[in-house]
Motif scaffolding. Sequence first.
Motif, PDB file in Angstrom:
ATOM      1  N   LEU A 132       0.835  -1.046  -0.085  1.00  0.00           N
ATOM      2  CA  LEU A 132      -0.126  -0.019   0.067  1.00  0.00           C
ATOM      3  C   LEU A 132       0.945   1.246   0.087  1.00  0.00           C
ATOM      4  N   ALA A 133       0.472   2.183  -0.953  1.00  0.00           N
ATOM      5  CA  ALA A 133       1.379   3.699  -1.040  1.00  0.00           C
ATOM      6  C   ALA A 133       0.485   4.531  -0.276  1.00  0.00           C
ATOM      7  N   LEU A 134       1.133   5.453   0.623  1.00  0.00           N
ATOM      8  CA  LEU A 134       0.606   6.544   1.400  1.00  0.00           C
ATOM      9  C   LEU A 134       1.488   7.812   1.149  1.00  0.00           C
ATOM     10  N   GLY A 135       0.627   8.904   0.710  1.00  0.00           N
ATOM     11  CA  GLY A 135       1.390  10.118   0.583  1.00  0.00           C
ATOM     12  C   GLY A 135       1.618  10.199  -1.039  1.00  0.00           C
ATOM     13  N   THR A 136       0.851   9.585  -1.656  1.00  0.00           N
ATOM     14  CA  THR A 136       0.973   9.447  -3.300  1.00  0.00           C
ATOM     15  C   THR A 136      -0.020  10.803  -3.751  1.00  0.00           C
ATOM     16  N   ASN A 137      -0.993  11.267  -2.974  1.00  0.00           N
ATOM     17  CA  ASN A 137      -1.738  12.517  -3.546  1.00  0.00           C
ATOM     18  C   ASN A 137      -1.454  13.618  -2.702  1.00  0.00           C
ATOM     19  N   THR A 138      -1.938  13.515  -1.429  1.00  0.00           N
ATOM     20  CA  THR A 138      -1.751  14.379  -0.284  1.00  0.00           C
ATOM     21  C   THR A 138      -1.001  13.940   0.547  1.00  0.00           C
ATOM     22  N   ASP A 139      -0.351  14.646   1.431  1.00  0.00           N
ATOM     23  CA  ASP A 139       0.614  14.360   2.357  1.00  0.00           C
ATOM     24  C   ASP A 139      -0.220  13.856   3.674  1.00  0.00           C
ATOM     25  N   PRO A 140      -0.110  12.578   4.119  1.00  0.00           N
ATOM     26  CA  PRO A 140      -0.504  11.815   5.385  1.00  0.00           C
ATOM     27  C   PRO A 140      -0.157  12.697   6.446  1.00  0.00           C
ATOM     28  N   TYR A 141       1.155  13.220   6.565  1.00  0.00           N
ATOM     29  CA  TYR A 141       1.665  13.791   7.848  1.00  0.00           C
ATOM     30  C   TYR A 141       1.348  15.266   7.693  1.00  0.00           C
ATOM     31  N   GLN A 142       0.448  15.925   7.068  1.00  0.00           N
ATOM     32  CA  GLN A 142       0.382  17.430   7.152  1.00  0.00           C
ATOM     33  C   GLN A 142      -0.171  17.876   8.450  1.00  0.00           C
ATOM     34  N   PRO A 143       0.012  19.005   8.810  1.00  0.00           N
ATOM     35  CA  PRO A 143      -0.293  19.400  10.142  1.00  0.00           C
ATOM     36  C   PRO A 143      -1.513  19.073  10.746  1.00  0.00           C
TER      37      PRO A 143
END
Length: 358
Positions: free
Chosen positions: A127-138
């Motif tokens: 599974l890929a995370l962070g491919t569209n918007t950042d999963p660790y945004q504020p």
Amino acid sequence: MPKPLLYKGRGSISNAAGRFEKQDCVAIDDGWGSLDADLPPLRTEVAIDSSKSVISYNESPDLPFDRSINPYRGCEHGCIYCFARPSHAYLGLSPGLDFESHILVKPDAARLLREELGKRNYRCAPLALGTNTDPYQPLEREHKIMRQILEVLAEMRHPVSIVTKSALIERDIDVLSAMAAEGLASVYLSVTTLDRNLARTLEPRAAAPQRRLQALTALREAGIPTGVLVAPVIPALNDHELENIVKAAHAAGAMSADYILLRLPLEVAGLFEEWLQQHYPLKAQHVLNLIRESRGGKLYDADFEQRMRGTGSYADLIGQRFRLICKRLGLEGDLPELRSDLFRKPEAGGQMSFDFFT
């Protein structure tokens, strides 16, 4: 002339309606000084995303994954070049300021993920995370959706790859290091520039470049396979930093490196041009000309064969420079392949099978 919407800590300077809207609203100076006053702070508004599934699948031949999760729609980082901006138009919102100030969160993401992974016909793959918007945004500091997702993936021994430009990922080193020990996790830190002044306007709410490199070091010291993604490479703006970014990442512990040439799909092209004219007016035309030279005379070409790298002499030169510095530093290879053979589905009712513990 429309007045630029210069909000501190925001990337876009306009908020034009999306491509599906029939009407737009633009503030115009009528000559009486009605727009001279400073703009009030632009507050972030949060809404609930009630999606009934959380895994998105794709068949793109130029992507190294076929499934991904995006815990958030929109991104507070406010990167003016973000290729995900046009997706906000599907929500009736602007790809401009709305994209970075009207965020939809998925509080049920972990529960939905558990249900989807437990389906009889589910077949495991990274599974890929962070491919569209950042999963660790504020907003992740408050909502902790990414943390919950990782806990589900760790419990089921499901492989995951992450791309982020946030140092907040250090919070989850405990989960990621345990997964990495079994070959289930890898991370790419995205570094666009080492120039703090450029970063402040280009990606205003993302972590400072040096802070990202520190996070890269922390991940590597925890045994997590980590690389650097130089993205995007922007002609005549940050392209001269290509070698220095790769060198800095290598010194910080990066095991691999990759790059992406600037992509300007749909509304992003106009937003980026506005930003250029506001912050780099003397360079703007030169930057745009080089982009067109690399995109067959257009600001963007979505063809699978070249959208990540571009074509033409300029794009070829960037590719040659990147390959040379990676060869010199021993960063030519990819991160280790993630394992899918350890995956264990939950039993009915959410109980893990006994062989999970053997």
